[in-house]
Scaffold this motif. Structure first.
Motif, mmCIF file in Angstrom:
data_model
loop_
_atom_site.group_PDB
_atom_site.id
_atom_site.type_symbol
_atom_site.label_atom_id
_atom_site.label_comp_id
_atom_site.label_asym_id
_atom_site.label_seq_id
_atom_site.Cartn_x
_atom_site.Cartn_y
_atom_site.Cartn_z
ATOM 1 N N MET A 1 -44.695 -89.420 -59.909
ATOM 2 C CA MET A 1 -45.061 -88.870 -61.210
ATOM 3 C C MET A 1 -46.499 -88.344 -61.110
ATOM 4 N N ASN A 2 -46.696 -87.061 -61.448
ATOM 5 C CA ASN A 2 -48.046 -86.502 -61.407
ATOM 6 C C ASN A 2 -48.798 -86.845 -62.699
ATOM 7 N N LYS A 3 -50.077 -86.477 -62.753
ATOM 8 C CA LYS A 3 -50.909 -86.876 -63.891
ATOM 9 C C LYS A 3 -50.414 -86.279 -65.200
ATOM 10 N N TYR A 4 -49.913 -85.048 -65.167
ATOM 11 C CA TYR A 4 -49.388 -84.428 -66.379
ATOM 12 C C TYR A 4 -48.192 -85.230 -66.910
ATOM 13 N N GLU A 5 -47.261 -85.535 -66.012
ATOM 14 C CA GLU A 5 -46.078 -86.308 -66.420
ATOM 15 C C GLU A 5 -46.477 -87.701 -66.918
ATOM 16 N N GLU A 6 -47.428 -88.307 -66.226
ATOM 17 C CA GLU A 6 -47.925 -89.628 -66.633
ATOM 18 C C GLU A 6 -48.540 -89.548 -68.032
ATOM 19 N N GLY A 7 -49.340 -88.494 -68.281
ATOM 20 C CA GLY A 7 -49.954 -88.316 -69.598
ATOM 21 C C GLY A 7 -48.913 -88.066 -70.682
ATOM 22 N N LEU A 8 -47.902 -87.255 -70.376
ATOM 23 C CA LEU A 8 -46.841 -87.021 -71.369
ATOM 24 C C LEU A 8 -46.113 -88.310 -71.725
ATOM 25 N N LYS A 9 -45.913 -89.160 -70.744
ATOM 26 C CA LYS A 9 -45.255 -90.445 -71.016
ATOM 27 C C LYS A 9 -46.121 -91.278 -71.971
ATOM 28 N N ILE A 10 -47.421 -91.271 -71.741
ATOM 29 C CA ILE A 10 -48.315 -92.021 -72.637
ATOM 30 C C ILE A 10 -48.260 -91.440 -74.046
ATOM 31 N N LEU A 11 -48.295 -90.098 -74.153
ATOM 32 C CA LEU A 11 -48.206 -89.471 -75.478
ATOM 33 C C LEU A 11 -46.906 -89.850 -76.171
ATOM 34 N N ASN A 12 -45.824 -89.803 -75.421
ATOM 35 C CA ASN A 12 -44.528 -90.161 -76.017
ATOM 36 C C ASN A 12 -44.507 -91.628 -76.452
ATOM 37 N N ASP A 13 -45.056 -92.509 -75.609
ATOM 38 C CA ASP A 13 -45.086 -93.932 -75.964
ATOM 39 C C ASP A 13 -45.942 -94.172 -77.204
ATOM 40 N N LYS A 14 -47.069 -93.462 -77.317
ATOM 41 C CA LYS A 14 -47.987 -93.685 -78.431
ATOM 42 C C LYS A 14 -47.528 -93.008 -79.733
ATOM 43 N N PHE A 15 -46.971 -91.795 -79.603
ATOM 44 C CA PHE A 15 -46.712 -90.985 -80.808
ATOM 45 C C PHE A 15 -45.245 -90.620 -81.024
ATOM 46 N N GLY A 16 -44.424 -90.796 -80.018
ATOM 47 C CA GLY A 16 -43.034 -90.352 -80.091
ATOM 48 C C GLY A 16 -42.087 -91.402 -80.651
ATOM 49 N N ASN A 17 -40.822 -91.214 -80.384
ATOM 50 C CA ASN A 17 -39.767 -92.141 -80.800
ATOM 51 C C ASN A 17 -39.709 -92.318 -82.316
ATOM 52 N N GLY A 18 -39.909 -91.211 -83.042
ATOM 53 C CA GLY A 18 -39.751 -91.248 -84.491
ATOM 54 C C GLY A 18 -40.878 -91.928 -85.239
ATOM 55 N N LYS A 19 -42.030 -92.103 -84.617
ATOM 56 C CA LYS A 19 -43.165 -92.749 -85.285
ATOM 57 C C LYS A 19 -43.797 -91.807 -86.305
ATOM 58 N N ASP A 20 -44.171 -92.363 -87.452
ATOM 59 C CA ASP A 20 -44.925 -91.633 -88.480
ATOM 60 C C ASP A 20 -46.396 -91.710 -88.091
ATOM 61 N N ASN A 21 -46.936 -90.592 -87.580
ATOM 62 C CA ASN A 21 -48.337 -90.515 -87.173
ATOM 63 C C ASN A 21 -49.145 -89.829 -88.262
ATOM 64 N N VAL A 22 -50.309 -90.352 -88.578
ATOM 65 C CA VAL A 22 -51.215 -89.645 -89.478
ATOM 66 C C VAL A 22 -52.190 -88.867 -88.598
ATOM 67 N N ILE A 23 -52.197 -87.547 -88.811
ATOM 68 C CA ILE A 23 -53.074 -86.689 -88.015
ATOM 69 C C ILE A 23 -53.953 -85.873 -88.948
ATOM 70 N N SER A 24 -55.103 -85.504 -88.443
ATOM 71 C CA SER A 24 -55.942 -84.525 -89.134
ATOM 72 C C SER A 24 -55.533 -83.164 -88.602
ATOM 73 N N LEU A 25 -55.211 -82.271 -89.502
ATOM 74 C CA LEU A 25 -54.788 -80.913 -89.142
ATOM 75 C C LEU A 25 -55.858 -79.935 -89.602
ATOM 76 N N ALA A 26 -56.464 -79.253 -88.648
ATOM 77 C CA ALA A 26 -57.496 -78.272 -88.973
ATOM 78 C C ALA A 26 -56.922 -76.865 -88.823
ATOM 79 N N THR A 27 -57.198 -76.045 -89.833
ATOM 80 C CA THR A 27 -56.769 -74.646 -89.846
ATOM 81 C C THR A 27 -57.996 -73.778 -90.103
ATOM 82 N N ILE A 28 -57.787 -72.488 -90.103
ATOM 83 C CA ILE A 28 -58.869 -71.547 -90.412
ATOM 84 C C ILE A 28 -58.600 -70.963 -91.795
ATOM 85 N N ALA A 29 -59.579 -71.097 -92.685
ATOM 86 C CA ALA A 29 -59.433 -70.579 -94.047
ATOM 87 C C ALA A 29 -59.202 -69.073 -94.021
#
Length: 157
Positions: A1-29
């Motif tokens: 597993m390369n670093k990208y795949e390893e990082g994606l697994k961490i993202l999925n474990d932390k934020f995936g699997n149907g979890k309700d994540n609260v995020i700050s969303l920044a846009t441009i006015a």
């Protein structure tokens, strides 16, 4: 597993699997500052994560949707998780469009405690926003380790 795949697994474990994540969303006015510069706007939203994309449910007449439709460049930060990203936001349209059925079901499941209170699906302005990440940084243990993602080229350093 390369670093990208390893990082994606961490993202999925932390934020995936149907979890309700609260995020700050920044846009441009849409409006510029008095100096003529673009103005950032940020707000908190609930989101689910799947395969490099965050999804939110919102209303098409909100400022965030109008801003995303005018300029899709967005940034996010997941609250207290040391993950920051920039990418492109897209309005996928009405939640009840057949093409949105699968993601709508996952959003309903993740937000089951408040979804029907906060959203009126009969209103065709009730829409799904997808945030396609282009770059991102994940910081592990307050800087013990970093993942610098380039989602478009599928690499991490």
């Amino acid at each position: 597993m390369n670093k990208y795949e390893e990082g994606l697994k961490i993202l999925n474990d932390k934020f995936g699997n149907g979890k309700d994540n609260v995020i700050s969303l920044a846009t441009i006015a849409i409006e510029h500052s008095e100096d003529g510069n673009p103005k950032p706007c940020v707000r908190d939203v609930d989101a689910i994560y799947e395969n490099g994309v965050f999804y939110i449910v919102t209303y098409a007449k909100t400022n965030k949707v109008k801003q995303i439709e005018a300029n899709g460049e967005v940034s996010i930060a997941v609250h207290f998780e040391d993950f920051f990203s920039s990418g492109i936001g897209r309005n996928l349209g009405w939640v009840l469009q057949p093409r949105n059925a699968e993601i709508r079901n996952r959003l309903r499941s993740a937000f089951k405690d408040w979804y029907d209170f906060a959203n009126n699906e009969k209103d065709e302005d009730c829409c799904i926003i997808a945030i396609y990440m282009k770059k991102g940084t994940l910081r592990i243990n307050h800087g013990e380790m970093f993942y610098y993602f380039d989602f478009e080229n599928k690499i991490a350093k």
